[in-house]
Enzyme design. Structure first.
Site, short mmCIF file in Angstrom:
data_model
loop_
_atom_site.label_atom_id
_atom_site.label_comp_id
_atom_site.label_asym_id
_atom_site.label_seq_id
_atom_site.Cartn_x
_atom_site.Cartn_y
_atom_site.Cartn_z
N SER A 141 0.87 -1.18 0.00
CA SER A 141 0.00 0.00 0.00
C SER A 141 0.91 1.22 0.00
O SER A 141 2.09 1.12 0.37
CB SER A 141 -0.84 -0.01 1.28
OG SER A 141 -1.43 1.25 1.50
N TYR A 154 -1.53 -1.34 10.81
CA TYR A 154 -1.73 -1.55 9.37
C TYR A 154 -0.56 -0.97 8.58
O TYR A 154 0.02 -1.64 7.72
CB TYR A 154 -3.05 -0.91 8.93
CG TYR A 154 -3.27 -1.06 7.43
CD1 TYR A 154 -3.58 -2.30 6.88
CD2 TYR A 154 -3.15 0.04 6.57
CE1 TYR A 154 -3.76 -2.45 5.51
CE2 TYR A 154 -3.33 -0.11 5.20
CZ TYR A 154 -3.63 -1.35 4.67
OH TYR A 154 -3.80 -1.50 3.31
N1 LIG Z 1 -8.76 -0.42 -0.77
C1 LIG Z 1 -7.75 0.34 -0.43
O1 LIG Z 1 -7.92 1.56 -0.22
C2 LIG Z 1 -6.36 -0.23 -0.37
C3 LIG Z 1 -5.28 0.66 -0.43
C4 LIG Z 1 -3.99 0.14 -0.37
C5 LIG Z 1 -3.79 -1.21 -0.26
N2 LIG Z 1 -4.84 -2.05 -0.18
C6 LIG Z 1 -4.56 -3.50 -0.03
O2 LIG Z 1 -5.13 -4.19 -1.12
C7 LIG Z 1 -5.39 -5.53 -0.74
C8 LIG Z 1 -6.81 -5.88 -1.16
O3 LIG Z 1 -7.72 -5.06 -0.46
P1 LIG Z 1 -9.11 -4.56 -1.05
O4 LIG Z 1 -9.08 -3.09 -1.05
O5 LIG Z 1 -9.43 -5.26 -2.29
O6 LIG Z 1 -10.05 -5.00 0.16
P2 LIG Z 1 -11.41 -5.84 0.21
O7 LIG Z 1 -12.35 -5.36 -0.81
O8 LIG Z 1 -11.80 -5.80 1.65
O9 LIG Z 1 -10.95 -7.30 -0.20
C9 LIG Z 1 -10.13 -8.07 0.65
C10 LIG Z 1 -10.10 -9.48 0.15
O10 LIG Z 1 -9.35 -10.27 1.09
C11 LIG Z 1 -10.17 -11.32 1.58
N3 LIG Z 1 -9.84 -11.57 2.98
C12 LIG Z 1 -9.98 -10.72 4.02
N4 LIG Z 1 -9.60 -11.31 5.16
C13 LIG Z 1 -9.21 -12.58 4.82
C14 LIG Z 1 -8.73 -13.68 5.56
N5 LIG Z 1 -8.57 -13.62 6.89
N6 LIG Z 1 -8.42 -14.83 4.91
C15 LIG Z 1 -8.60 -14.91 3.56
N7 LIG Z 1 -9.04 -13.90 2.81
C16 LIG Z 1 -9.35 -12.74 3.44
C17 LIG Z 1 -11.60 -10.81 1.40
O11 LIG Z 1 -12.54 -11.85 1.27
P3 LIG Z 1 -13.37 -12.47 2.48
O12 LIG Z 1 -13.95 -11.34 3.25
O13 LIG Z 1 -14.35 -13.33 1.76
O14 LIG Z 1 -12.39 -13.27 3.27
C18 LIG Z 1 -11.48 -10.10 0.06
O15 LIG Z 1 -11.53 -11.04 -0.98
C19 LIG Z 1 -5.17 -5.59 0.78
O16 LIG Z 1 -3.92 -6.17 1.04
C20 LIG Z 1 -5.18 -4.13 1.20
O17 LIG Z 1 -4.42 -3.90 2.36
C21 LIG Z 1 -6.14 -1.60 -0.25
#
Ligand SMILES: NC(=O)c1ccc[n+]([C@@H]2O[C@H](COP(=O)([O-])OP(=O)(O)OC[C@H]3O[C@@H](n4cnc5c(N)ncnc54)[C@H](OP(=O)(O)O)[C@@H]3O)[C@@H](O)[C@H]2O)c1
Length: 262
Positions: A141, A154
């Protein structure tokens, strides 16, 4: 070619899965192994992507549980599925002051964002090195580039992902295996809701990028074997600027961005 994507039931992971399944961006045929906790959402994604002609295997698993990465690895070994590309995308954040944060939220972030990512890399990497071919993408991130008051754990987990991935990429430079650290900035997914940051200044006032655009940047970065990729020109500038400003100022600005607004 088979791609393993963690956190593929929604958000950036789901968009990445679509890209790997899409002929338009992708001359190579990819089969997918998709992992997340929600079996029902994974099943929906599988149905959608199988219609595009790729093989999709789904495994519902809580990767924050310490034995889960080895369980996943063993299951794929038993079934003879070779992973050519590993995308460590699953992750979550929790908002609040560290002193008041429940143990589950603190350790859960470390278990998923750090421990599971490291363990999956440890398990799948040796066979890639042996084959002189493979790609790993660790989703960090822009939080990786500075301390994050109100999301201290985080931000620290993402700093780990950045440091670990860059070091690993260097160690593997002559092996045919690439390691990419992909850094999205604020992105429209379920992340903000789960983290409790929907009303933070960054999501409310500064704006977030669409998940499909972010995923395309990540897809290109891993396929080009880039060591570090930051999604969005504005995010790149912010990440670079923090290198030259005084650290106390960087931390103060980081807090301001994370604070909640009306
Ligand atoms: N969105 C942002 O603003 C942002 C910014 C920078 C970086 N990121 C990073 O991008 C990555 C993806 O995030 P996203 O934004 O796409 O978030 P998201 O929409 O919340 O998706 C997260 C994914 O991870 C899965 N997950 C969560 N907890 C889990 C667990 N304990 N075991 C297995 N799977 C799990 C969720 O599915 P289930 O709930 O079905 O498990 C979902 O498929 C993360 O590493 C996040 O830190 C996000």
């Amino acid at each position: 070619m088979t791609v393993l994507i963690t956190g593929a039931s929604g958000g950036i992971g789901y968009e990445l899965a679509k890209l790997f399944a899409l002929e338009r961006h992708n001359p190579v045929h990819h089969n997918l192994v998709l992992v997340a906790r929600s079996a029902d959402k994974l099943a929906q994604v599988a149905t959608e992507l199988q219609a595009r002609g790729v093989k999709v295997k789904t495994i519902a698993l809580d990767l924050a549980s310490p034995p889960a990465p080895k369980f996943l690895f063993d299951q794929l070994q038993r079934e003879g599925i070779v992973i050519d590309i590993l995308i460590n995308n699953a992750g979550f954040g929790a908002y609040g002051e560290f002193a008041q944060m429940p143990e589950q939220a603190i350790l859960g972030q470390i278990d998923l964002n750090v421990r599971a990512l490291t363990e999956l890399t440890r398990l799948f990497l040796p066979a890639m090195v042996q084959r002189h071919s493979g790609r790993i993408m660790n989703v960090a991130s822009t939080a990786a580039f500075q301390p994050g008051p109100l999301m201290a754990v985080y931000y620290a987990t993402k700093a780990y992902v950045l440091s670990f991935s860059e070091a690993l990429a260097n160690e593997l430079r002559h092996t045919g295996v690439t390691v990419t650290c992909f850094c999205p900035g604020a992105t429209h997914t379920d992340f903000a809701k789960r983290a409790g940051v929907e009303n933070s200044r960054i999501f409310k006032q500064l704006g977030a990028m669409p998940a499909d655009k972010v995923a395309l940047d990540g897809y290109r970065a891993v396929m080009e074997g880039r060591t570090l990729a930051i999604s969005g020109a504005h995010n790149w500038i912010v990440a670079q600027s923090s290198r030259f400003a005084p650290r106390k100022m960087v931390t103060a600005v980081s807090r301001w961005v994370a604070e909640k607004v009306q």
